[in-house]
Motif scaffolding. Structure first.
Motif, PDB file in Angstrom:
ATOM      1  N   PHE A  17       7.874  -9.650  -9.750  1.00  0.00           N
ATOM      2  CA  PHE A  17       7.928 -10.290 -10.220  1.00  0.00           C
ATOM      3  C   PHE A  17       9.327 -11.368 -10.517  1.00  0.00           C
ATOM      4  O   PHE A  17      10.183 -10.794 -10.420  1.00  0.00           O
ATOM      5  CB  PHE A  17       7.520  -9.660 -11.715  1.00  0.00           C
ATOM      6  N   ASP A  18       9.194 -12.394 -11.272  1.00  0.00           N
ATOM      7  CA  ASP A  18      10.161 -13.520 -11.272  1.00  0.00           C
ATOM      8  C   ASP A  18      10.516 -12.564 -12.910  1.00  0.00           C
ATOM      9  O   ASP A  18      10.207 -13.279 -13.704  1.00  0.00           O
ATOM     10  CB  ASP A  18       9.619 -14.944 -11.463  1.00  0.00           C
ATOM     11  N   SER A  19      12.214 -12.019 -12.588  1.00  0.00           N
ATOM     12  CA  SER A  19      12.986 -11.645 -14.080  1.00  0.00           C
ATOM     13  C   SER A  19      14.163 -12.617 -14.486  1.00  0.00           C
ATOM     14  O   SER A  19      14.730 -12.663 -15.548  1.00  0.00           O
ATOM     15  CB  SER A  19      13.316 -10.309 -13.738  1.00  0.00           C
ATOM     16  N   HIS A  20      14.411 -13.582 -13.209  1.00  0.00           N
ATOM     17  CA  HIS A  20      15.171 -15.179 -13.258  1.00  0.00           C
ATOM     18  C   HIS A  20      16.794 -13.886 -13.728  1.00  0.00           C
ATOM     19  O   HIS A  20      17.687 -14.529 -14.628  1.00  0.00           O
ATOM     20  CB  HIS A  20      14.869 -15.509 -14.400  1.00  0.00           C
ATOM     21  N   CYS A  21      16.285 -13.291 -12.743  1.00  0.00           N
ATOM     22  CA  CYS A  21      17.907 -12.677 -12.464  1.00  0.00           C
ATOM     23  C   CYS A  21      18.712 -12.604 -12.030  1.00  0.00           C
ATOM     24  O   CYS A  21      20.404 -12.415 -11.945  1.00  0.00           O
ATOM     25  CB  CYS A  21      18.380 -11.233 -13.474  1.00  0.00           C
ATOM     26  N   GLY A  22      18.399 -13.170 -10.828  1.00  0.00           N
ATOM     27  CA  GLY A  22      19.417 -13.920  -9.593  1.00  0.00           C
ATOM     28  C   GLY A  22      19.518 -12.166  -8.404  1.00  0.00           C
ATOM     29  O   GLY A  22      19.745 -12.670  -7.374  1.00  0.00           O
ATOM     30  N   TRP A  23      18.181 -11.262  -8.888  1.00  0.00           N
ATOM     31  CA  TRP A  23      17.849 -10.212  -8.192  1.00  0.00           C
ATOM     32  C   TRP A  23      16.628 -10.191  -7.496  1.00  0.00           C
ATOM     33  O   TRP A  23      15.846 -10.780  -9.133  1.00  0.00           O
ATOM     34  CB  TRP A  23      18.794  -9.257  -8.150  1.00  0.00           C
ATOM     35  N   PRO A  24      15.285  -9.870  -6.578  1.00  0.00           N
ATOM     36  CA  PRO A  24      14.536  -9.508  -6.367  1.00  0.00           C
ATOM     37  C   PRO A  24      13.912  -8.396  -8.171  1.00  0.00           C
ATOM     38  O   PRO A  24      14.767  -7.058  -7.902  1.00  0.00           O
ATOM     39  CB  PRO A  24      14.515  -8.863  -5.246  1.00  0.00           C
ATOM     40  N   SER A  25      13.549  -8.669  -8.483  1.00  0.00           N
ATOM     41  CA  SER A  25      13.021  -7.327  -9.609  1.00  0.00           C
ATOM     42  C   SER A  25      11.766  -6.874  -9.372  1.00  0.00           C
ATOM     43  O   SER A  25      10.703  -7.314  -8.686  1.00  0.00           O
ATOM     44  CB  SER A  25      13.194  -8.902 -10.690  1.00  0.00           C
ATOM     45  N   PHE A  26      11.025  -5.707  -9.478  1.00  0.00           N
ATOM     46  CA  PHE A  26       9.917  -5.253  -9.718  1.00  0.00           C
ATOM     47  C   PHE A  26       9.507  -4.417 -10.521  1.00  0.00           C
ATOM     48  O   PHE A  26      10.454  -3.660 -10.785  1.00  0.00           O
ATOM     49  CB  PHE A  26       9.980  -4.083  -7.562  1.00  0.00           C
ATOM     50  N   TRP A  27       8.532  -4.148 -10.623  1.00  0.00           N
ATOM     51  CA  TRP A  27       8.156  -3.316 -11.415  1.00  0.00           C
ATOM     52  C   TRP A  27       7.773  -1.447 -11.851  1.00  0.00           C
ATOM     53  O   TRP A  27       8.093  -0.993 -12.300  1.00  0.00           O
ATOM     54  CB  TRP A  27       6.963  -3.584 -12.629  1.00  0.00           C
ATOM     55  N   ALA A  28       8.579  -2.025 -10.543  1.00  0.00           N
ATOM     56  CA  ALA A  28       8.106   0.325  -9.884  1.00  0.00           C
ATOM     57  C   ALA A  28       7.953  -0.003  -8.132  1.00  0.00           C
ATOM     58  O   ALA A  28       8.095  -0.966  -7.058  1.00  0.00           O
ATOM     59  CB  ALA A  28       6.250   0.399 -10.380  1.00  0.00           C
ATOM     60  N   PRO A  29       8.139   1.401  -7.709  1.00  0.00           N
ATOM     61  CA  PRO A  29       8.917   1.585  -6.117  1.00  0.00           C
ATOM     62  C   PRO A  29       7.147   0.906  -5.592  1.00  0.00           C
ATOM     63  O   PRO A  29       5.827   2.046  -6.698  1.00  0.00           O
ATOM     64  CB  PRO A  29       9.126   2.140  -6.406  1.00  0.00           C
ATOM     65  N   LEU A  30       7.180   1.680  -4.436  1.00  0.00           N
ATOM     66  CA  LEU A  30       5.536   1.058  -3.944  1.00  0.00           C
ATOM     67  C   LEU A  30       4.957   2.878  -4.393  1.00  0.00           C
ATOM     68  O   LEU A  30       3.806   3.187  -4.573  1.00  0.00           O
ATOM     69  CB  LEU A  30       5.946   1.834  -2.057  1.00  0.00           C
ATOM     70  N   ALA A  31       5.722   4.057  -3.845  1.00  0.00           N
ATOM     71  CA  ALA A  31       4.753   5.287  -4.116  1.00  0.00           C
ATOM     72  C   ALA A  31       6.046   6.048  -4.367  1.00  0.00           C
ATOM     73  O   ALA A  31       7.593   6.561  -4.878  1.00  0.00           O
ATOM     74  CB  ALA A  31       4.186   6.467  -3.077  1.00  0.00           C
ATOM     75  N   GLU A  32       5.826   7.439  -5.454  1.00  0.00           N
ATOM     76  CA  GLU A  32       6.966   8.355  -6.056  1.00  0.00           C
ATOM     77  C   GLU A  32       7.162   9.190  -4.976  1.00  0.00           C
ATOM     78  O   GLU A  32       6.938   8.961  -3.614  1.00  0.00           O
ATOM     79  CB  GLU A  32       5.691   9.337  -6.177  1.00  0.00           C
ATOM     80  N   GLY A  33       8.703   9.764  -4.852  1.00  0.00           N
ATOM     81  CA  GLY A  33       9.527   9.643  -3.789  1.00  0.00           C
ATOM     82  C   GLY A  33      10.070   8.810  -3.108  1.00  0.00           C
ATOM     83  O   GLY A  33      10.589   9.551  -2.112  1.00  0.00           O
ATOM     84  N   THR A  34      10.140   7.847  -3.184  1.00  0.00           N
ATOM     85  CA  THR A  34      10.491   6.554  -2.397  1.00  0.00           C
ATOM     86  C   THR A  34      12.244   6.041  -2.700  1.00  0.00           C
ATOM     87  O   THR A  34      12.807   6.110  -1.670  1.00  0.00           O
ATOM     88  CB  THR A  34       9.511   5.160  -1.859  1.00  0.00           C
ATOM     89  N   VAL A  35      12.142   6.441  -3.981  1.00  0.00           N
ATOM     90  CA  VAL A  35      13.305   6.140  -4.373  1.00  0.00           C
ATOM     91  C   VAL A  35      13.725   7.696  -5.376  1.00  0.00           C
ATOM     92  O   VAL A  35      13.086   7.918  -5.374  1.00  0.00           O
ATOM     93  CB  VAL A  35      13.880   4.580  -5.270  1.00  0.00           C
ATOM     94  N   ARG A  36      14.882   7.408  -5.122  1.00  0.00           N
ATOM     95  CA  ARG A  36      15.595   8.152  -5.981  1.00  0.00           C
ATOM     96  C   ARG A  36      16.580   7.984  -7.089  1.00  0.00           C
ATOM     97  O   ARG A  36      17.490   6.939  -7.181  1.00  0.00           O
ATOM     98  CB  ARG A  36      16.508   9.734  -4.985  1.00  0.00           C
ATOM     99  N   TYR A  37      16.926   8.504  -8.348  1.00  0.00           N
ATOM    100  CA  TYR A  37      18.339   7.950  -9.440  1.00  0.00           C
ATOM    101  C   TYR A  37      18.630   8.442  -9.638  1.00  0.00           C
ATOM    102  O   TYR A  37      19.173  10.380  -9.204  1.00  0.00           O
ATOM    103  CB  TYR A  37      17.165   7.677 -10.392  1.00  0.00           C
ATOM    104  N   LEU A  38      19.776   8.025 -10.138  1.00  0.00           N
ATOM    105  CA  LEU A  38      21.389   8.991 -10.484  1.00  0.00           C
ATOM    106  C   LEU A  38      21.897   8.616 -11.669  1.00  0.00           C
ATOM    107  O   LEU A  38      21.915   6.270 -11.463  1.00  0.00           O
ATOM    108  CB  LEU A  38      22.425   8.260  -9.521  1.00  0.00           C
ATOM    109  N   HIS A  39      22.407   8.586 -12.376  1.00  0.00           N
ATOM    110  CA  HIS A  39      23.574   8.040 -13.497  1.00  0.00           C
ATOM    111  C   HIS A  39      24.480   7.338 -12.844  1.00  0.00           C
ATOM    112  O   HIS A  39      24.869   7.778 -12.028  1.00  0.00           O
ATOM    113  CB  HIS A  39      23.885   9.754 -14.470  1.00  0.00           C
ATOM    114  N   ASP A  40      24.619   6.245 -13.047  1.00  0.00           N
ATOM    115  CA  ASP A  40      26.044   5.101 -13.135  1.00  0.00           C
ATOM    116  C   ASP A  40      26.681   4.736 -14.484  1.00  0.00           C
ATOM    117  O   ASP A  40      26.327   4.056 -14.981  1.00  0.00           O
ATOM    118  CB  ASP A  40      25.216   4.049 -12.077  1.00  0.00           C
ATOM    119  N   ARG A  41      27.943   5.645 -14.253  1.00  0.00           N
ATOM    120  CA  ARG A  41      28.833   5.240 -15.365  1.00  0.00           C
ATOM    121  C   ARG A  41      30.360   4.208 -15.132  1.00  0.00           C
ATOM    122  O   ARG A  41      30.484   3.727 -15.736  1.00  0.00           O
ATOM    123  CB  ARG A  41      28.838   6.300 -16.454  1.00  0.00           C
TER     124      ARG A  41
END
Length: 146
Positions: free
Chosen positions: A72-96
């Motif tokens: 979707f168009d978020s107008h932030c300057g990078w590609p934006s998606f509201w969800a990945p293709l499927a569960e397990g295709t991406v993983r998440y890390l806390h970034d501080r």
């Protein structure tokens, strides 16, 4: 069903390569973003304003990560998606890093840095999430026209 319509993740076998192999296979900028968690400048990437139908793969390993249906168009300057293709295709890390609390998004298959996910920004999407992904982390494979 064409391969671009299949919504299951690519093989679950992780990609294990040495740093030297990644440096050989990726351009210096791809390496900086994908392997060193860098960020491309906004409004400069190949896909930030693309509306082409298809599947977005990890540029490093080819794993299918997102589709144009969730973009979707978020107008932030990078590609934006509201969800990945499927569960397990991406993983998440806390970034501080940079004095911020963020959730980093990585490819589940090769552990390459993709971008970050943000929640509660008020976008009119089914998840109210914005996967803000570097274009250089992705490769768009267009949907076959039948």
């Amino acid at each position: 069903m064409s391969s671009s319509e299949n919504t299951t993740p690519a093989t679950d076998v992780p990609v294990a390569k040495s740093d030297a192999q990644w440096r050989q296979e990726l351009t210096p900028e791809e390496y900086r973003v994908l392997r060193q968690a860098g960020t491309e400048r906004p409004y400069t990437g190949e896909y930030w304003d693309t509306h082409t139908e298809g599947v977005y793969q990890c540029r490093a390993c080819g794993s299918r990560l997102f589709t144009s249906r969730e973009k979707f168009d978020s107008h932030c300057g990078w590609p934006s998606f509201w969800a990945p293709l499927a569960e397990g295709t991406v993983r998440y890390l806390h970034d501080r890093t940079l004095g911020m609390e963020r959730i980093e998004v990585r490819c589940a298959k090769c552990d390459s840095h993709l971008g970050h996910v943000f929640e509660g920004e008020g976008y009119d999407t089914p998840t109210d999430q914005r996967y803000c992904i570097n274009s250089i982390s992705l490769r768009l494979v267009e949907t076959d026209a039948d």
